[in-house]
Design a protein around this motif. Sequence first.
Motif, PDB file in Angstrom:
ATOM      1  N   LEU B  41       0.836  -1.200   0.000  1.00 56.04           N
ATOM      2  CA  LEU B  41       0.000   0.000   0.000  1.00 56.04           C
ATOM      3  C   LEU B  41       0.872   1.251   0.000  1.00 56.04           C
ATOM      4  O   LEU B  41       0.584   2.225  -0.689  1.00 56.04           O
ATOM      5  CB  LEU B  41      -0.907   0.021   1.232  1.00 56.04           C
ATOM      6  N   LYS B  44       1.948   2.131  -3.314  1.00 57.74           N
ATOM      7  CA  LYS B  44       0.888   2.833  -4.050  1.00 57.74           C
ATOM      8  C   LYS B  44       0.852   4.312  -3.659  1.00 57.74           C
ATOM      9  O   LYS B  44       0.793   5.191  -4.514  1.00 57.74           O
ATOM     10  CB  LYS B  44      -0.447   2.154  -3.732  1.00 57.74           C
ATOM     11  N   VAL B 165     -12.651   4.048 -22.725  1.00 55.28           N
ATOM     12  CA  VAL B 165     -13.832   3.223 -22.485  1.00 55.28           C
ATOM     13  C   VAL B 165     -14.423   2.748 -23.811  1.00 55.28           C
ATOM     14  O   VAL B 165     -14.844   1.608 -23.954  1.00 55.28           O
ATOM     15  CB  VAL B 165     -14.874   4.008 -21.661  1.00 55.28           C
ATOM     16  N   GLY B 172      -9.104  -2.347 -23.254  1.00 55.86           N
ATOM     17  CA  GLY B 172      -9.696  -2.974 -22.080  1.00 55.86           C
ATOM     18  C   GLY B 172     -10.917  -2.245 -21.545  1.00 55.86           C
ATOM     19  O   GLY B 172     -11.497  -2.695 -20.559  1.00 55.86           O
ATOM     20  N   THR B 174     -13.689  -0.077 -19.651  1.00 59.64           N
ATOM     21  CA  THR B 174     -13.780   0.309 -18.238  1.00 59.64           C
ATOM     22  C   THR B 174     -12.964  -0.605 -17.336  1.00 59.64           C
ATOM     23  O   THR B 174     -12.560  -0.195 -16.259  1.00 59.64           O
ATOM     24  CB  THR B 174     -15.217   0.221 -17.692  1.00 59.64           C
ATOM     25  N   ASN B 175     -12.789  -1.845 -17.753  1.00 53.02           N
ATOM     26  CA  ASN B 175     -12.002  -2.760 -16.925  1.00 53.02           C
ATOM     27  C   ASN B 175     -10.573  -2.283 -16.776  1.00 53.02           C
ATOM     28  O   ASN B 175      -9.924  -2.565 -15.780  1.00 53.02           O
ATOM     29  CB  ASN B 175     -11.937  -4.142 -17.577  1.00 53.02           C
ATOM     30  N   THR B 178      -5.750  -5.282 -16.414  1.00 57.39           N
ATOM     31  CA  THR B 178      -5.607  -5.909 -15.111  1.00 57.39           C
ATOM     32  C   THR B 178      -5.075  -7.320 -15.297  1.00 57.39           C
ATOM     33  O   THR B 178      -4.786  -7.724 -16.412  1.00 57.39           O
ATOM     34  CB  THR B 178      -6.951  -5.885 -14.345  1.00 57.39           C
ATOM     35  N   ILE B 269      -3.131  -2.868 -11.574  1.00 62.29           N
ATOM     36  CA  ILE B 269      -4.217  -2.481 -12.466  1.00 62.29           C
ATOM     37  C   ILE B 269      -4.030  -1.033 -12.906  1.00 62.29           C
ATOM     38  O   ILE B 269      -3.492  -0.225 -12.149  1.00 62.29           O
ATOM     39  CB  ILE B 269      -5.597  -2.645 -11.764  1.00 62.29           C
ATOM     40  N   SER B 271      -6.787   1.649 -14.908  1.00 67.90           N
ATOM     41  CA  SER B 271      -8.094   1.700 -15.550  1.00 67.90           C
ATOM     42  C   SER B 271      -8.532   3.150 -15.680  1.00 67.90           C
ATOM     43  O   SER B 271      -7.977   4.029 -15.027  1.00 67.90           O
ATOM     44  CB  SER B 271      -9.113   0.906 -14.729  1.00 67.90           C
ATOM     45  N   ALA B 273     -10.826   4.588 -14.415  1.00 68.29           N
ATOM     46  CA  ALA B 273     -11.250   5.148 -13.134  1.00 68.29           C
ATOM     47  C   ALA B 273     -10.101   5.833 -12.404  1.00 68.29           C
ATOM     48  O   ALA B 273     -10.321   6.603 -11.485  1.00 68.29           O
ATOM     49  CB  ALA B 273     -11.833   4.039 -12.259  1.00 68.29           C
ATOM     50  N   LEU B 274      -8.861   5.537 -12.815  1.00 64.69           N
ATOM     51  CA  LEU B 274      -7.703   6.107 -12.119  1.00 64.69           C
ATOM     52  C   LEU B 274      -7.193   7.381 -12.759  1.00 64.69           C
ATOM     53  O   LEU B 274      -6.296   8.019 -12.224  1.00 64.69           O
ATOM     54  CB  LEU B 274      -6.556   5.085 -12.127  1.00 64.69           C
ATOM     55  N   LYS B 309      -7.534   7.762   3.530  1.00 60.05           N
ATOM     56  CA  LYS B 309      -8.602   7.094   2.795  1.00 60.05           C
ATOM     57  C   LYS B 309      -8.645   5.615   3.162  1.00 60.05           C
ATOM     58  O   LYS B 309      -9.708   5.065   3.462  1.00 60.05           O
ATOM     59  CB  LYS B 309      -8.354   7.275   1.291  1.00 60.05           C
TER      60      LYS B 309
END
Lengths: 413, 373
Positions: B41, B44, B165, B172, B174-175, B178, B269, B271, B273-274, B309
Amino acid sequence: MLRSRGRLLAYSAILVAAVALSACGSKTGENKSGAGVTADTAGDTVKVGLLNSLSGTMAISEVTVRDSIKLAIEEINASGGVLGKKLDPISEDGASDWPTFAEKASKLIKEDRVAAVFGCWTSASRKAVKPVFEANKALLFYPVQYEGLEQSPYIFYTGATTNQQIIPGLDYLKSQGKKTIYLVGSDYVFPRTANKEIKAYAAANGMTVLGEDYAPLGSTEFGTIVNKVKAAKADAVFNTLNGDSNVAFFKEYKSAGLTAAAMPVVSVSIAEEEVKSIGTQYLAGQLTAWNYYQTTPGDANAKFVKAYKAKYGADKPTSDPMEAAYVSVYLWKAMVEKAGSFDVEKVKAASDGITFDAPEGKVTVDGATQHIYKTARIGKIGDDGLITEVWNSGSPVKPDPYLKGYPWAAGLS
Amino acid sequence: MSVLTGLGRPSRLRTGLGFAGGALLLFAVAPAVLDDFRLNLLAKYLCLAMVAVGIGLAWGRGGLLTLGQGVFFGLGGYAMAMHLKLADAGPGQMPDFMQLYGQLDELPWWWKPFENPAFALAATVLLPMAVAFVLGWVVFRRRVRGAYFAILSQALAAAMVIFLVGQQGTTGGTNGLTDIQGFFGYDLADPVNKETVYFVVAACLLVLLAIVRQLMQSRYGELLVAVRDAEERVRFLGYDPAKVKLTAYVVAAGMAGLAGALFVPAVGIISPALIGVVPSIEFVIGVAVGGRATLLGPIAGAVAVAWAKTALSERFPGTWTYLQGALFVVVVAFLPGGLATIFAWLRGRRATPRVSTVVDGPAARPVEEGVPS
């Protein structure tokens, strides 16, 4: 003496060199020595993980799944637990964010050392956690219908795969004499993959796909798409939209003068919970394809609905993913008891043929695919917001995630 | 560290000790104290801190409110992830997701070069820098500033997400990318290799820190602050503010790219979303919480926000978002200069009253130069 800049560079160089030298782990392709993390089953209780989005866009759906998993755990604990041990649920928030799902999955497995994890909803979150479960040799029970074409050795899929939901939906449309369909979906993996399968089905079954449109997840702008649907004059619409977008889509659909009688919409992501939030005035008469409805007959369902409403409120409906999540906990319990152990490999080995008298009817685990036999049900949304069955497959359908039993699907996987 | 805000040069000894202390903390203390999962972590968090270091330079020093760093983070991440996927698949083979969703017969030409590790590694940094250069060149030449620049950079992040997307078969969707097995031949499932990834991340962060420190201390650093505070005056003095800003923007983009590239083996991963609008804003929030104009503030902020978080969501899975929001409000309301001001305040109480130079100095003052005049 080195100047400041030189010294910094020297430090950096030493650090990088140290790192390069410390690399001595196993190479890819070598026999993996890490046997995974063993669950902590020494005490009187056994921890199980609940991995759902409790915040973000998916929270509205996933919280209900978390609630029904908790209900199952409470019932199991009240009746003596599993192998004499009480279950201790550890809930984590996936936050509707795929990398967070992976992080939390890792935490549940490595820090909490849970015996199994229940949860995930979107395919993207499942794809994100899949390598985590595989690398650690831990179990995930995934409760939501999905697009198929997957079979991880460490995931049990208790929701429908394509041949238990989408194909029966298409079969139903075909039996009703619908020749032309229009595809509308959210822009992500499930709708795109599902539509690929639908197009292959249509080509082989004499149906014509008149159009295919995608809206971004969360989009509320459907004027253009609905106009295209209307202009296409299809016999039916196959809807794989997810979440809020359905609200806008069905409002637009109704105001464009399209009706369930003239051009029915078959939805695969609208369950009782969503009907409530979209509004029955827009949905009454439309069709859905699932494996379970709150109205499904049977004692097991009556008991489940009653218990759920007693715990969470009389106005809370039960839906297919909630039921599949509830069932997944009982299936895991049965597997553990058959194996006589919480050990993941033994549980997997014991899984084949496990049955459970579920609210949706009898379900059976197919050990080969780690999916379950489920009865397909087409339902019609009523004015009261509940969905009543208009057709079912008669008996549980064997899961076929790669659609191997369908010649027209040969090119898909 | 208020002393690093350009008000006085710290002694070489102190800088050296600072770096040695940081290295000791990252390379000796953290691996000894944290277990595999927590160390991973931290890797990250440190990746996010690398983005923050760049934003600290571009926004804190240069006044460029870069709300689209996710784009560069994503370019670096996708370049690295695609190489690792191709390496996993083996020579001549297609990555799993392309077979599943793309139904392509062969690799698209634009992914072909990423089979080469040297090209992919270089691309993780150079590709974001090139994109930043082109964008920055156009934007800064035309004197687009402040809110307009922020909106533009944000639009770029949104556009990139929509593109990724939509191109499910080749990116890939939205996935994202990964299920990455190996990192240049090393098995990522092995905890030893995961630890090595952490060391690589920590080392890269220290190197970036050294680079930014040099830039801040140099004549260029003075010029950058001058451009932030009085662009027109700098122009009258004969400098080209566009070039000054472009440099900071491109360097920050390269750092975000490297961070994205290292994020992939650390987290496994990448994606959409990041890299979209929300994560791009979160990068900036981390920097603001830490103290944007200082050297260590952005790192402290990014790590603190990411750590909070994780910690809050583990402790309070149902309500952590409210607590996180409250934390931001408290920091913005009571520590407008960020967490870095706490250190300065503490030092101020112990020794010389330095607080005012930080709180009121150019470092912490809101940058208003973006308002078109």
